[in-house]
Design a protein around this motif. Structure first.
Motif, PDB file in Angstrom:
ATOM      1  N   THR A  29       0.848  -1.185   0.000  1.00 60.84           N
ATOM      2  CA  THR A  29       0.000   0.000   0.000  1.00 60.84           C
ATOM      3  C   THR A  29       0.888   1.240   0.000  1.00 60.84           C
ATOM      4  O   THR A  29       2.109   1.144   0.100  1.00 60.84           O
ATOM      5  N   GLU A  30       0.282   2.405  -0.081  1.00 55.65           N
ATOM      6  CA  GLU A  30       1.032   3.663  -0.072  1.00 55.65           C
ATOM      7  C   GLU A  30       1.832   3.839   1.209  1.00 55.65           C
ATOM      8  O   GLU A  30       2.929   4.380   1.208  1.00 55.65           O
ATOM      9  N   GLN A  31       1.268   3.397   2.332  1.00 53.46           N
ATOM     10  CA  GLN A  31       1.947   3.569   3.617  1.00 53.46           C
ATOM     11  C   GLN A  31       3.240   2.772   3.694  1.00 53.46           C
ATOM     12  O   GLN A  31       4.127   3.087   4.479  1.00 53.46           O
ATOM     13  N   CYS A  32       3.361   1.742   2.872  1.00 50.60           N
ATOM     14  CA  CYS A  32       4.550   0.885   2.882  1.00 50.60           C
ATOM     15  C   CYS A  32       5.751   1.525   2.176  1.00 50.60           C
ATOM     16  O   CYS A  32       6.879   1.062   2.355  1.00 50.60           O
ATOM     17  N   ASN A  33       5.530   2.547   1.369  1.00 49.58           N
ATOM     18  CA  ASN A  33       6.623   3.151   0.609  1.00 49.58           C
ATOM     19  C   ASN A  33       7.731   3.620   1.538  1.00 49.58           C
ATOM     20  O   ASN A  33       7.486   4.313   2.508  1.00 49.58           O
ATOM     21  N   SER A  54      -2.060  -4.431   3.460  1.00 47.26           N
ATOM     22  CA  SER A  54      -3.125  -3.476   3.790  1.00 47.26           C
ATOM     23  C   SER A  54      -3.756  -3.790   5.148  1.00 47.26           C
ATOM     24  O   SER A  54      -4.178  -2.881   5.861  1.00 47.26           O
TER      25      SER A  54
END
Length: 91
Positions: A29-33, A54
């Protein structure tokens, strides 16, 4: 930000997605970047620690996230009298 050479060894692309050791992996997900656990397989990025990234973010932050630093909470207050007695005993 994946590291070259640390891709998902043994992963197979199937009709359902990417499968590794019988587990179906979902993309990050975006938060993992920015996490060090991200691995690339055929142009998509996956988590090397958790199959469904997620879900790790639903209750707050992911406990596997290497790019998020946890703030240290202040230590509990120590009773000075007990601390001096412990120091005198050599503990």
């Amino acid at each position: 930000m994946s590291t070259p050479g640390k891709n998902l060894e043994g992963a197979v692309k199937t009709a359902n997605g990417v499968e590794l050791n019988g587990v179906l992996l979902q993309p990050i997900t975006e938060q993992c970047n920015g996490c060090d656990r991200i691995r690339t397989f055929e142009g998509q990025e996956f988590c090397s620690s958790y199959a469904i990234p997620s879900k790790k973010w639903t209750l707050g932050r992911c406990n596997f996230a290497t790019h998020i630093k946890v703030e240290v909470v202040a230590k509990a207050k120590v009773n000075p009298l007990k601390a001096s007695k412990r120091a005198a005993k050599g503990r």
